[in-house]
Write a protein that holds these residues in place. Structure first.
Motif, PDB file in Angstrom:
ATOM      1  N   GLY A 103      -0.024  -6.790 -10.019  1.00 18.82           N
ATOM      2  CA  GLY A 103       0.300  -6.162 -11.295  1.00 18.82           C
ATOM      3  C   GLY A 103       0.793  -4.733 -11.213  1.00 18.82           C
ATOM      4  O   GLY A 103       1.063  -4.101 -12.230  1.00 18.82           O
ATOM      5  N   ARG A 104       0.945  -4.224 -10.000  1.00 14.22           N
ATOM      6  CA  ARG A 104       1.402  -2.843  -9.791  1.00 14.22           C
ATOM      7  C   ARG A 104       2.806  -2.873  -9.231  1.00 14.22           C
ATOM      8  O   ARG A 104       3.119  -3.693  -8.373  1.00 14.22           O
ATOM      9  CB  ARG A 104       0.437  -2.202  -8.791  1.00 14.22           C
ATOM     10  N   HIS A 105       3.674  -1.965  -9.708  1.00 12.50           N
ATOM     11  CA  HIS A 105       5.074  -1.917  -9.275  1.00 12.50           C
ATOM     12  C   HIS A 105       5.316  -0.682  -8.412  1.00 12.50           C
ATOM     13  O   HIS A 105       4.929   0.427  -8.789  1.00 12.50           O
ATOM     14  CB  HIS A 105       6.011  -1.877 -10.484  1.00 12.50           C
ATOM     15  N   LEU A 106       5.974  -0.894  -7.262  1.00 12.30           N
ATOM     16  CA  LEU A 106       6.303   0.201  -6.351  1.00 12.30           C
ATOM     17  C   LEU A 106       7.809   0.264  -6.153  1.00 12.30           C
ATOM     18  O   LEU A 106       8.467  -0.770  -5.997  1.00 12.30           O
ATOM     19  CB  LEU A 106       5.644  -0.009  -4.987  1.00 12.30           C
ATOM     20  N   PHE A 107       8.328   1.477  -6.133  1.00  7.99           N
ATOM     21  CA  PHE A 107       9.729   1.728  -5.807  1.00  7.99           C
ATOM     22  C   PHE A 107       9.754   2.430  -4.455  1.00  7.99           C
ATOM     23  O   PHE A 107       9.067   3.425  -4.257  1.00  7.99           O
ATOM     24  CB  PHE A 107      10.383   2.604  -6.872  1.00  7.99           C
ATOM     25  N   THR A 108      10.528   1.891  -3.523  1.00  4.36           N
ATOM     26  CA  THR A 108      10.594   2.436  -2.166  1.00  4.36           C
ATOM     27  C   THR A 108      12.040   2.610  -1.753  1.00  4.36           C
ATOM     28  O   THR A 108      12.881   1.748  -2.033  1.00  4.36           O
ATOM     29  CB  THR A 108       9.908   1.477  -1.164  1.00  4.36           C
ATOM     30  N   VAL A 151       4.777   4.794  -7.325  1.00  2.00           N
ATOM     31  CA  VAL A 151       4.410   3.790  -8.321  1.00  2.00           C
ATOM     32  C   VAL A 151       5.309   3.986  -9.536  1.00  2.00           C
ATOM     33  O   VAL A 151       5.594   5.116  -9.933  1.00  2.00           O
ATOM     34  CB  VAL A 151       2.925   3.940  -8.711  1.00  2.00           C
ATOM     35  N   ILE A 152       5.768   2.887 -10.110  1.00  2.00           N
ATOM     36  CA  ILE A 152       6.542   2.946 -11.355  1.00  2.00           C
ATOM     37  C   ILE A 152       5.848   2.072 -12.393  1.00  2.00           C
ATOM     38  O   ILE A 152       5.095   1.159 -12.052  1.00  2.00           O
ATOM     39  CB  ILE A 152       8.007   2.487 -11.152  1.00  2.00           C
ATOM     40  N   SER A 153       6.110   2.320 -13.658  1.00  4.32           N
ATOM     41  CA  SER A 153       5.432   1.567 -14.712  1.00  4.32           C
ATOM     42  C   SER A 153       6.243   0.378 -15.199  1.00  4.32           C
ATOM     43  O   SER A 153       5.680  -0.566 -15.733  1.00  4.32           O
ATOM     44  CB  SER A 153       5.098   2.491 -15.892  1.00  4.32           C
ATOM     45  N   ASP A 154       7.569   0.398 -15.014  1.00  5.27           N
ATOM     46  CA  ASP A 154       8.414  -0.641 -15.595  1.00  5.27           C
ATOM     47  C   ASP A 154       9.442  -1.113 -14.564  1.00  5.27           C
ATOM     48  O   ASP A 154      10.455  -0.445 -14.328  1.00  5.27           O
ATOM     49  CB  ASP A 154       9.101  -0.083 -16.842  1.00  5.27           C
ATOM     50  N   ARG A 155       9.184  -2.265 -13.958  1.00  2.00           N
ATOM     51  CA  ARG A 155      10.072  -2.792 -12.918  1.00  2.00           C
ATOM     52  C   ARG A 155      11.455  -3.112 -13.483  1.00  2.00           C
ATOM     53  O   ARG A 155      12.474  -2.821 -12.846  1.00  2.00           O
ATOM     54  CB  ARG A 155       9.443  -4.039 -12.284  1.00  2.00           C
ATOM     55  N   ASP A 156      11.513  -3.717 -14.653  1.00  2.00           N
ATOM     56  CA  ASP A 156      12.810  -4.079 -15.239  1.00  2.00           C
ATOM     57  C   ASP A 156      13.664  -2.846 -15.524  1.00  2.00           C
ATOM     58  O   ASP A 156      14.878  -2.843 -15.278  1.00  2.00           O
ATOM     59  CB  ASP A 156      12.621  -4.895 -16.522  1.00  2.00           C
ATOM     60  N   ALA A 191      16.853   0.363  -0.939  1.00  2.00           N
ATOM     61  CA  ALA A 191      15.781   0.435  -1.930  1.00  2.00           C
ATOM     62  C   ALA A 191      15.060  -0.903  -2.033  1.00  2.00           C
ATOM     63  O   ALA A 191      15.584  -1.951  -1.646  1.00  2.00           O
ATOM     64  CB  ALA A 191      16.351   0.834  -3.293  1.00  2.00           C
ATOM     65  N   ARG A 192      13.845  -0.824  -2.576  1.00  2.00           N
ATOM     66  CA  ARG A 192      13.054  -2.035  -2.803  1.00  2.00           C
ATOM     67  C   ARG A 192      12.203  -1.835  -4.041  1.00  2.00           C
ATOM     68  O   ARG A 192      11.620  -0.769  -4.247  1.00  2.00           O
ATOM     69  CB  ARG A 192      12.144  -2.297  -1.597  1.00  2.00           C
ATOM     70  N   MET A 218       0.841  -1.165   0.000  1.00  2.00           N
ATOM     71  CA  MET A 218       0.000   0.000   0.000  1.00  2.00           C
ATOM     72  C   MET A 218       0.891   1.234   0.000  1.00  2.00           C
ATOM     73  O   MET A 218       1.905   1.261   0.676  1.00  2.00           O
ATOM     74  CB  MET A 218      -0.941  -0.065   1.194  1.00  2.00           C
ATOM     75  N   THR A 219       0.525   2.227  -0.768  1.00  2.00           N
ATOM     76  CA  THR A 219       1.316   3.451  -0.783  1.00  2.00           C
ATOM     77  C   THR A 219       0.729   4.434   0.210  1.00  2.00           C
ATOM     78  O   THR A 219      -0.470   4.509   0.402  1.00  2.00           O
ATOM     79  CB  THR A 219       1.352   4.082  -2.191  1.00  2.00           C
ATOM     80  N   ARG A 220       1.610   5.178   0.830  1.00  2.00           N
ATOM     81  CA  ARG A 220       1.206   6.188   1.804  1.00  2.00           C
ATOM     82  C   ARG A 220       1.888   7.486   1.433  1.00  2.00           C
ATOM     83  O   ARG A 220       3.034   7.485   1.019  1.00  2.00           O
ATOM     84  CB  ARG A 220       1.640   5.782   3.219  1.00  2.00           C
ATOM     85  N   ALA A 221       1.182   8.561   1.653  1.00  2.00           N
ATOM     86  CA  ALA A 221       1.792   9.873   1.433  1.00  2.00           C
ATOM     87  C   ALA A 221       2.431  10.303   2.751  1.00  2.00           C
ATOM     88  O   ALA A 221       1.745  10.654   3.690  1.00  2.00           O
ATOM     89  CB  ALA A 221       0.745  10.863   0.983  1.00  2.00           C
TER      90      ALA A 221
END
Length: 195
Positions: A70-75, A92-97, A63-64, A1-4
């Motif tokens: 189906g959703r990619h998160l960068f943390t 949220v990012i669109s392209d994990r690779d 980083a993670r 879950m994303t949090r602001a």
């Protein structure tokens, strides 16, 4: 879950290994904690160049990349008081690779992959995460987002009281999942190496 999170906010959590998952879920339900259905999280952890397991984590950014439904998160998390009290930034990012390639190009080192089933719920202003982690077992985390004016250790004390109030057998864990996974793999290598 994303949090602001605000610029000066940080996430503080307490984590516990659970011996009886059913008993934990029942105890949470008795406190009116409604958990979501399980969702698979596929995480790749990254460490900064020059850092290795066994070194302190405080002050270093980690980083993670996570894929969930189906959703990619960068943390990025930077431990402040201890490994469980961190400054955190997530998007949220669109392209994990492509993000993986960018991280390795910038010198970040992929460390371990963690796959888990997670259920979440809200409890008295805190987020509860009930996890079943491949290779590690069942855990419960309880976390709060607080301003940097709060002591992470004091917040963790309050979170610990919440978990202990459930009356179920748990064991407090002070390491993050990536460290637990790395320790498990290191132990397996040692066990398979002849005397």
């Amino acid at each position: 879950m994303t949090r602001a999170l605000g610029k000066n906010d940080h996430e503080v959590e307490a984590k516990y290994q659970v011996s009886d998952l059913g008993e934990l879920i029942t105890a949470l339900a008795q406190r009116q904690v409604a958990l979501t259905e399980p969702s698979v999280q596929d995480d790749q952890a990254y460490a900064p160049a020059g850092w290795s397991y066994g070194m302190p984590k405080i002050g270093f950014p980690f980083a993670r990349l996570r894929t969930q439904e189906g959703r990619h998160l960068f943390t990025v998390k930077k431990p402040i008081d201890n490994e469980m009290a961190c400054l955190e930034h997530e998007c949220v990012i669109s392209d994990r690779d492509a993000m993986h390639a960018a991280l390795t190009t910038m010198g970040w080192v992929p460390t371990v992959r963690i796959v888990k089933q997670r259920r979440t719920g809200d409890w008295e202003g805190a987020t509860v995460c009930v996890d079943v982690v491949d290779g590690l077992g069942a855990f419960v985390e309880v976390e709060r987002v607080v301003s940097s004016q709060h002591s992470g250790e004091q917040v963790q004390y309050g979170l610990d009281l919440m978990i202990r109030s459930l009356g179920v057998p748990v064991r407090r864990v002070v390491d993050t999942y990536d460290t637990l996974m790395w320790n498990l793999r290191r132990a397996a290598v040692r066990a398979s190496t002849p005397g």
